[in-house]
Scaffold this motif. Structure first.
Motif, PDB file in Angstrom:
ATOM      1  N   HIS A  31       0.833  -1.208   0.000  1.00  0.00           N
ATOM      2  CA  HIS A  31       0.000   0.000   0.000  1.00  0.00           C
ATOM      3  C   HIS A  31       0.868   1.257   0.000  1.00  0.00           C
ATOM      4  O   HIS A  31       0.613   2.211  -0.739  1.00  0.00           O
ATOM      5  CB  HIS A  31      -0.943  -0.007   1.198  1.00  0.00           C
ATOM      6  CG  HIS A  31      -1.787   1.210   1.302  1.00  0.00           C
ATOM      7  ND1 HIS A  31      -2.851   1.459   0.467  1.00  0.00           N
ATOM      8  CD2 HIS A  31      -1.694   2.292   2.123  1.00  0.00           C
ATOM      9  CE1 HIS A  31      -3.376   2.631   0.776  1.00  0.00           C
ATOM     10  NE2 HIS A  31      -2.692   3.154   1.771  1.00  0.00           N
ATOM     11  N   LYS A  34       2.586   1.682  -3.337  1.00  0.00           N
ATOM     12  CA  LYS A  34       1.588   2.081  -4.345  1.00  0.00           C
ATOM     13  C   LYS A  34       1.353   3.585  -4.271  1.00  0.00           C
ATOM     14  O   LYS A  34       1.304   4.275  -5.290  1.00  0.00           O
ATOM     15  CB  LYS A  34       0.279   1.322  -4.129  1.00  0.00           C
ATOM     16  CG  LYS A  34      -0.808   1.715  -5.104  1.00  0.00           C
ATOM     17  CD  LYS A  34      -2.105   0.982  -4.824  1.00  0.00           C
ATOM     18  CE  LYS A  34      -3.144   1.431  -5.831  1.00  0.00           C
ATOM     19  NZ  LYS A  34      -4.508   1.241  -5.347  1.00  0.00           N
ATOM     20  N   THR A  35       1.232   4.094  -3.057  1.00  0.00           N
ATOM     21  CA  THR A  35       1.006   5.525  -2.865  1.00  0.00           C
ATOM     22  C   THR A  35       2.154   6.344  -3.443  1.00  0.00           C
ATOM     23  O   THR A  35       1.936   7.314  -4.178  1.00  0.00           O
ATOM     24  CB  THR A  35       0.821   5.841  -1.361  1.00  0.00           C
ATOM     25  OG1 THR A  35      -0.305   5.108  -0.878  1.00  0.00           O
ATOM     26  CG2 THR A  35       0.614   7.322  -1.129  1.00  0.00           C
ATOM     27  N   TYR A  37       4.378   5.342  -5.676  1.00  0.00           N
ATOM     28  CA  TYR A  37       4.407   5.107  -7.120  1.00  0.00           C
ATOM     29  C   TYR A  37       3.422   6.054  -7.815  1.00  0.00           C
ATOM     30  O   TYR A  37       3.768   6.686  -8.820  1.00  0.00           O
ATOM     31  CB  TYR A  37       4.064   3.647  -7.428  1.00  0.00           C
ATOM     32  CG  TYR A  37       4.064   3.329  -8.900  1.00  0.00           C
ATOM     33  CD1 TYR A  37       5.216   2.862  -9.518  1.00  0.00           C
ATOM     34  CD2 TYR A  37       2.926   3.495  -9.676  1.00  0.00           C
ATOM     35  CE1 TYR A  37       5.235   2.571 -10.875  1.00  0.00           C
ATOM     36  CE2 TYR A  37       2.931   3.215 -11.029  1.00  0.00           C
ATOM     37  CZ  TYR A  37       4.083   2.756 -11.622  1.00  0.00           C
ATOM     38  OH  TYR A  37       4.098   2.477 -12.977  1.00  0.00           O
ATOM     39  N   GLU A  38       2.222   6.129  -7.280  1.00  0.00           N
ATOM     40  CA  GLU A  38       1.197   6.989  -7.892  1.00  0.00           C
ATOM     41  C   GLU A  38       1.577   8.463  -7.812  1.00  0.00           C
ATOM     42  O   GLU A  38       1.250   9.233  -8.717  1.00  0.00           O
ATOM     43  CB  GLU A  38      -0.165   6.735  -7.245  1.00  0.00           C
ATOM     44  CG  GLU A  38      -0.745   5.392  -7.635  1.00  0.00           C
ATOM     45  CD  GLU A  38      -2.093   5.106  -7.010  1.00  0.00           C
ATOM     46  OE1 GLU A  38      -2.921   4.493  -7.698  1.00  0.00           O
ATOM     47  OE2 GLU A  38      -2.334   5.495  -5.840  1.00  0.00           O
ATOM     48  N   GLN A  39       2.258   8.873  -6.769  1.00  0.00           N
ATOM     49  CA  GLN A  39       2.731  10.259  -6.676  1.00  0.00           C
ATOM     50  C   GLN A  39       3.742  10.565  -7.781  1.00  0.00           C
ATOM     51  O   GLN A  39       3.802  11.678  -8.279  1.00  0.00           O
ATOM     52  CB  GLN A  39       3.358  10.522  -5.307  1.00  0.00           C
ATOM     53  CG  GLN A  39       2.371  10.543  -4.172  1.00  0.00           C
ATOM     54  CD  GLN A  39       3.027  10.537  -2.800  1.00  0.00           C
ATOM     55  OE1 GLN A  39       4.231  10.336  -2.656  1.00  0.00           O
ATOM     56  NE2 GLN A  39       2.218  10.728  -1.760  1.00  0.00           N
ATOM     57  N   GLY A  42       1.513   8.678 -11.545  1.00  0.00           N
ATOM     58  CA  GLY A  42       0.086   8.805 -11.796  1.00  0.00           C
ATOM     59  C   GLY A  42      -0.688   7.616 -11.257  1.00  0.00           C
ATOM     60  O   GLY A  42      -0.127   6.609 -10.821  1.00  0.00           O
ATOM     61  N   SER A  43      -1.984   7.756 -11.303  1.00  0.00           N
ATOM     62  CA  SER A  43      -2.902   6.788 -10.712  1.00  0.00           C
ATOM     63  C   SER A  43      -2.814   5.414 -11.376  1.00  0.00           C
ATOM     64  O   SER A  43      -2.699   5.304 -12.595  1.00  0.00           O
ATOM     65  CB  SER A  43      -4.324   7.329 -10.826  1.00  0.00           C
ATOM     66  OG  SER A  43      -5.228   6.453 -10.212  1.00  0.00           O
ATOM     67  N   ILE A  44      -2.909   4.390 -10.553  1.00  0.00           N
ATOM     68  CA  ILE A  44      -3.031   3.013 -11.036  1.00  0.00           C
ATOM     69  C   ILE A  44      -4.527   2.767 -11.183  1.00  0.00           C
ATOM     70  O   ILE A  44      -5.289   2.918 -10.229  1.00  0.00           O
ATOM     71  CB  ILE A  44      -2.383   2.030 -10.042  1.00  0.00           C
ATOM     72  CG1 ILE A  44      -0.883   2.321  -9.926  1.00  0.00           C
ATOM     73  CG2 ILE A  44      -2.631   0.589 -10.484  1.00  0.00           C
ATOM     74  CD1 ILE A  44      -0.184   1.550  -8.817  1.00  0.00           C
ATOM     75  N   ARG A  45      -4.945   2.383 -12.378  1.00  0.00           N
ATOM     76  CA  ARG A  45      -6.378   2.366 -12.712  1.00  0.00           C
ATOM     77  C   ARG A  45      -7.162   1.166 -12.195  1.00  0.00           C
ATOM     78  O   ARG A  45      -8.380   1.239 -12.068  1.00  0.00           O
ATOM     79  CB  ARG A  45      -6.547   2.482 -14.222  1.00  0.00           C
ATOM     80  CG  ARG A  45      -6.061   3.814 -14.774  1.00  0.00           C
ATOM     81  CD  ARG A  45      -6.232   3.909 -16.284  1.00  0.00           C
ATOM     82  NE  ARG A  45      -5.461   2.911 -16.998  1.00  0.00           N
ATOM     83  CZ  ARG A  45      -4.196   3.057 -17.380  1.00  0.00           C
ATOM     84  NH1 ARG A  45      -3.552   4.157 -17.105  1.00  0.00           N
ATOM     85  NH2 ARG A  45      -3.583   2.092 -18.029  1.00  0.00           N
ATOM     86  N   SER A  46      -6.485   0.056 -11.930  1.00  0.00           N
ATOM     87  CA  SER A  46      -7.254  -1.129 -11.526  1.00  0.00           C
ATOM     88  C   SER A  46      -6.394  -2.047 -10.656  1.00  0.00           C
ATOM     89  O   SER A  46      -5.169  -1.915 -10.608  1.00  0.00           O
ATOM     90  CB  SER A  46      -7.721  -1.902 -12.767  1.00  0.00           C
ATOM     91  OG  SER A  46      -6.609  -2.482 -13.434  1.00  0.00           O
ATOM     92  N   PHE A  50      -2.366  -2.941 -10.940  1.00  0.00           N
ATOM     93  CA  PHE A  50      -1.497  -2.933  -9.760  1.00  0.00           C
ATOM     94  C   PHE A  50      -0.797  -4.283  -9.603  1.00  0.00           C
ATOM     95  O   PHE A  50       0.411  -4.351  -9.369  1.00  0.00           O
ATOM     96  CB  PHE A  50      -2.301  -2.577  -8.511  1.00  0.00           C
ATOM     97  CG  PHE A  50      -1.486  -2.541  -7.249  1.00  0.00           C
ATOM     98  CD1 PHE A  50      -0.326  -1.795  -7.157  1.00  0.00           C
ATOM     99  CD2 PHE A  50      -1.877  -3.266  -6.136  1.00  0.00           C
ATOM    100  CE1 PHE A  50       0.431  -1.764  -5.991  1.00  0.00           C
ATOM    101  CE2 PHE A  50      -1.140  -3.245  -4.968  1.00  0.00           C
ATOM    102  CZ  PHE A  50       0.017  -2.490  -4.898  1.00  0.00           C
TER     103      PHE A  50
END
Length: 137
Positions: A31, A34-35, A37-39, A42-46, A50
């Motif tokens: 988790h 992931k946070t 990575y997205e910063q 960009g957002s992971i869509r599904s 992931f």
């Protein structure tokens, strides 16, 4: 005789407890990564995207040995032949090596150190795992 049997059960119980703690730690690390990575990307869509990133992307590669180690514990605990005390101790020692944070260590050690610094839940789980691994054998 029963005290001898119960004293032999202690390392086995520690290994079972370690497995549970590692599952929780791994989930928190995923988790947290992931946070971050997205910063950066960009957002992971599904969930599928992931999952693919966790398996294939370099960003998450430092977590794969932890995943593999959990599987190794599962295999030892569910093997047809009973796991030996020597193997249990080997796994407990391996956990100490695997979960070693270091600001200036290897890449996995650095990434783990950074996760502990930025995420209080990781720090708490690391403390729990460390406490368990430092118990007398």
């Amino acid at each position: 005789m029963s005290s001898m049997v119960s004293s032999l059960d202690v390392p086995f119980q520690r290994l079972r407890e370690l497995r549970g703690l590692l599952l929780r730690l791994h989930k928190i690390l995923l988790h947290s990564e992931k946070t971050v990575y997205e910063q950066n990307y960009g957002s992971i869509r599904s969930h599928g995207e992931f999952f693919k990133l966790v398996l294939e992307d370099e960003w998450f590669s430092w977590l794969r040995p932890i995943s593999q180690f959990i599987v190794e514990i599962d295999e030892a605990l569910s093997a047809k032949e009973p796991v030996t005390l020597a193997r249990v101790n080997e796994l407990l020692n391996e956990a100490q090596t695997l979960l070693r944070p270091a600001e200036a260590g290897t890449i996995p050690e650095q990434r783990y150190y950074q996760a502990i610094q930025r995420e209080p839940d990781v720090a708490l789980m690391h403390a729990e795992v460390s406490r368990l691994l430092k118990q007398k054998r």
